[in-house]
Design a protein around this motif. Structure first.
Motif, PDB file in Angstrom:
ATOM      1  N   LEU A 218      -7.725  -2.391  -3.952  1.00  0.00           N
ATOM      2  CA  LEU A 218      -6.826  -3.053  -3.013  1.00  0.00           C
ATOM      3  C   LEU A 218      -7.640  -3.844  -1.972  1.00  0.00           C
ATOM      4  CD1 LEU A 218      -3.863  -3.197  -2.021  1.00  0.00           C
ATOM      5  CD2 LEU A 218      -4.233  -1.010  -0.888  1.00  0.00           C
ATOM      6  N   ALA A 219      -8.676  -3.196  -1.438  1.00  0.00           N
ATOM      7  CA  ALA A 219      -9.545  -3.859  -0.464  1.00  0.00           C
ATOM      8  C   ALA A 219     -10.246  -5.057  -1.107  1.00  0.00           C
ATOM      9  CB  ALA A 219     -10.572  -2.869   0.082  1.00  0.00           C
ATOM     10  N   LEU A 220     -10.747  -4.874  -2.313  1.00  0.00           N
ATOM     11  CA  LEU A 220     -11.460  -5.968  -2.991  1.00  0.00           C
ATOM     12  C   LEU A 220     -10.508  -7.122  -3.311  1.00  0.00           C
ATOM     13  CD1 LEU A 220     -13.701  -3.880  -5.441  1.00  0.00           C
ATOM     14  CD2 LEU A 220     -14.402  -4.950  -3.277  1.00  0.00           C
TER      15      LEU A 220
ATOM     16  N   LEU B 226       2.174  -6.055   8.286  1.00  0.00           N
ATOM     17  CA  LEU B 226       3.249  -5.165   8.735  1.00  0.00           C
ATOM     18  C   LEU B 226       3.481  -3.976   7.810  1.00  0.00           C
ATOM     19  CD1 LEU B 226       5.902  -7.834   9.826  1.00  0.00           C
ATOM     20  CD2 LEU B 226       4.241  -6.654  11.261  1.00  0.00           C
ATOM     21  N   ALA B 227       3.456  -4.219   6.507  1.00  0.00           N
ATOM     22  CA  ALA B 227       3.800  -3.125   5.599  1.00  0.00           C
ATOM     23  C   ALA B 227       3.168  -3.331   4.231  1.00  0.00           C
ATOM     24  CB  ALA B 227       5.321  -3.024   5.452  1.00  0.00           C
ATOM     25  N   LEU B 228       3.068  -2.225   3.514  1.00  0.00           N
ATOM     26  CA  LEU B 228       2.493  -2.239   2.174  1.00  0.00           C
ATOM     27  C   LEU B 228       3.194  -1.185   1.327  1.00  0.00           C
ATOM     28  CD1 LEU B 228       0.145  -3.029   0.174  1.00  0.00           C
ATOM     29  CD2 LEU B 228      -1.163  -1.179   1.204  1.00  0.00           C
ATOM     30  N   GLU B 229       3.668  -1.618   0.162  1.00  0.00           N
ATOM     31  CA  GLU B 229       4.160  -0.660  -0.835  1.00  0.00           C
ATOM     32  C   GLU B 229       3.242  -0.831  -2.019  1.00  0.00           C
ATOM     33  OE1 GLU B 229       8.484  -1.016  -1.693  1.00  0.00           O
ATOM     34  OE2 GLU B 229       8.414  -2.124   0.185  1.00  0.00           O
ATOM     35  N   TRP B 230       2.713   0.260  -2.535  1.00  0.00           N
ATOM     36  CA  TRP B 230       1.662   0.110  -3.538  1.00  0.00           C
ATOM     37  C   TRP B 230       1.764   1.180  -4.600  1.00  0.00           C
ATOM     38  CZ3 TRP B 230      -0.665  -4.199  -4.171  1.00  0.00           C
ATOM     39  CH2 TRP B 230      -1.840  -4.288  -4.908  1.00  0.00           C
ATOM     40  N   GLU B 231       1.531   0.805  -5.844  1.00  0.00           N
ATOM     41  CA  GLU B 231       1.564   1.747  -6.965  1.00  0.00           C
ATOM     42  C   GLU B 231       0.225   1.697  -7.688  1.00  0.00           C
ATOM     43  OE1 GLU B 231       5.388   1.931  -9.628  1.00  0.00           O
ATOM     44  OE2 GLU B 231       4.948  -0.132  -9.050  1.00  0.00           O
ATOM     45  N   ILE B 232      -0.269   2.849  -8.050  1.00  0.00           N
ATOM     46  CA  ILE B 232      -1.503   2.900  -8.830  1.00  0.00           C
ATOM     47  C   ILE B 232      -1.128   3.342 -10.234  1.00  0.00           C
ATOM     48  CG2 ILE B 232      -3.722   4.085  -9.049  1.00  0.00           C
ATOM     49  CD1 ILE B 232      -3.651   3.918  -5.859  1.00  0.00           C
TER      50      ILE B 232
ATOM     51  N   THR C 139      -7.989  -8.132  -1.534  1.00  0.00           N
ATOM     52  CA  THR C 139      -7.733  -8.968  -0.347  1.00  0.00           C
ATOM     53  C   THR C 139      -8.873  -9.972  -0.170  1.00  0.00           C
ATOM     54  OG1 THR C 139      -8.757  -7.449   1.244  1.00  0.00           O
ATOM     55  CG2 THR C 139      -6.401  -7.176   0.859  1.00  0.00           C
TER      56      THR C 139
ATOM     57  N   ASP D  88      -9.143   5.043  -5.154  1.00  0.00           N
ATOM     58  CA  ASP D  88      -7.837   4.395  -5.333  1.00  0.00           C
ATOM     59  C   ASP D  88      -7.623   3.133  -4.500  1.00  0.00           C
ATOM     60  OD1 ASP D  88      -6.788   6.421  -7.137  1.00  0.00           O
ATOM     61  OD2 ASP D  88      -6.883   7.740  -5.392  1.00  0.00           O
ATOM     62  N   PHE D  89      -8.068   3.161  -3.229  1.00  0.00           N
ATOM     63  CA  PHE D  89      -7.776   2.008  -2.370  1.00  0.00           C
ATOM     64  C   PHE D  89      -8.875   0.936  -2.407  1.00  0.00           C
ATOM     65  CE2 PHE D  89      -5.240   5.175   0.375  1.00  0.00           C
ATOM     66  CZ  PHE D  89      -4.091   4.920  -0.359  1.00  0.00           C
ATOM     67  N   LEU D  90      -9.965   1.214  -3.127  1.00  0.00           N
ATOM     68  CA  LEU D  90     -11.040   0.212  -3.180  1.00  0.00           C
ATOM     69  C   LEU D  90     -10.581  -1.084  -3.871  1.00  0.00           C
ATOM     70  CD1 LEU D  90     -13.912  -0.856  -2.810  1.00  0.00           C
ATOM     71  CD2 LEU D  90     -14.641   0.574  -4.731  1.00  0.00           C
TER      72      LEU D  90
END
Lengths: 142, 203
Positions: A55-57, A76-82, A59, A51-53
């Motif tokens: 997101l990393a790619l 500072l913060a992250l709101e994220w939807e998959i 950036t 799931d977070f891969l």
């Protein structure tokens, strides 16, 4: 001093509303294997993208835009939807735009909305990053 | 965790240490009961790499088995320079915060720090080591704050608590909300937030 760290976009340079779309990247089994090992996730279906891969790619894809990187002092913060799972072989790109900026004592807060799109143009993940961004140092003034 | 609680209770009941050790020993033995091992040798379970490997699918917990208020604490993991270098290489995020030791000497941090998203990735791995895995269908959402830097050599662990459960329109799944805190070796919160996961209901 201004050369140290390379050219960067400072708080003063951030414009609200401009959307930037990155080049695309095909997510491979190697990305999944490296990420799973690094995160220490349970190995599962090797064709399912963790799931977070993406997101990393995303950036990293942001660094390939033809502009200097944002002088981020702190994330500072992250709101994220998959919204949709990705499979190995899918190709992603990221679209982002600053939606708010607010000056603070240390620098400025920048809120950036980001969407990750697959090869069909469908949004697979989306959310909002909050960054603390440095002000332009005096010696770097144009 | 359950073991520790049981043992502590027995001790207050006045049982001798020797008896505790025996009980603990039997408990461990039960986890790899001889009959189970023999069964595994007889027929190769799906996914086993070699005869005798106990590679049956791990038990997963369904929505009904998860209770609001459950708490988990993971083992620790020391974040190394290697982790940061690998994450920079994998993600392509070469921000000076994570990659330029000389530039960072002059920063408020004094040294390179881990990517925030590396901390997020590591805590997701720590979660799988903190409790019996959920029968997760999908990870759907995250609300997250990055409170303090993770420095090279810091040892982080995850503390997680189930804060809400909600049925969804689909009868085969439910939404579980988990509050998570990533703590360093000084018990400072470095990251925290909530995650929403869709978990299968018992078929």
């Amino acid at each position: 001093m201004s050369a140290a760290g390379g050219a960067r976009l400072y708080f003063e340079d951030v414009t609200v509303g401009d959307e930037a779309v990155t080049p695309a990247l095909t997510v491979t089994g190697a990305h999944v294997a490296l990420y799973t090992g690094l995160a220490g996730d349970e190995p599962g279906d090797p064709d399912r993208v963790p799931d977070f891969l993406p997101l990393a790619l995303a950036t990293g894809l942001g660094w390939r835009l033809p502009r200097p990187p944002l002088a981020v002092q702190a994330f500072l913060a992250l709101e994220w939807e998959i919204l949709k799972p990705l499979r190995v072989g899918d190709t992603i790109r990221a679209a982002s735009r600053a939606t708010a900026r607010r000056a603070t004592r240390e620098g400025g807060i920048v809120i950036e909305e980001q969407r990750i799109l697959d090869q069909h143009g469908e949004v697979v993940q989306q959310g909002r990053f909050t960054f603390l961004v440095a002000r332009r140092p005096p010696e770097d003034a144009p | 965790m359950a073991h520790r609680v049981n043992r502590a209770r027995r001790r207050t009941d006045g049982t001798r240490g020797g008896a505790d050790r025996q009980t603990a020993g039997r408990g461990v033995g039960r986890l790899r009961a001889p009959s189970a091992t023999r069964r595994a040798r007889g027929r190769r379970p799906p996914g086993a790499w070699y005869p005798g490997a106990r590679m049956t699918a791990p038990r997963r917990r369904y929505f009904e088995e998860i209770e609001v208020g459950e708490e988990y604490e993971s083992p620790g993991r020391t974040v190394t320079e290697t982790d940061i270098v690998l994450f920079a290489g994998l993600s392509g995020d070469y921000n000076v915060l994570h990659t330029d030791a000389e530039f960072m000497k002059r920063s408020v941090f004094g040294e390179r720090i881990a990517h925030g998203l590396l901390g997020l990735a590591i805590q997701s791995g720590l979660f799988t080591r903190a409790t019996t895995p959920y029968a997760t269908l999908a990870f759907v959402g995250l609300r997250w704050k990055f409170r303090a830097p993770i420095r090279i050599g810091d040892t982080i662990r995850l503390r997680a608590r189930v804060v809400a459960k909600r049925e969804t329109s689909k009868p085969d799944r439910g939404l579980v909300t988990i509050a998570r805190q990533v703590l360093n070796q000084r018990d400072e919160v470095v990251q925290e937030g909530e995650t929403d996961v869709l978990v299968e209901r018992r078929p």
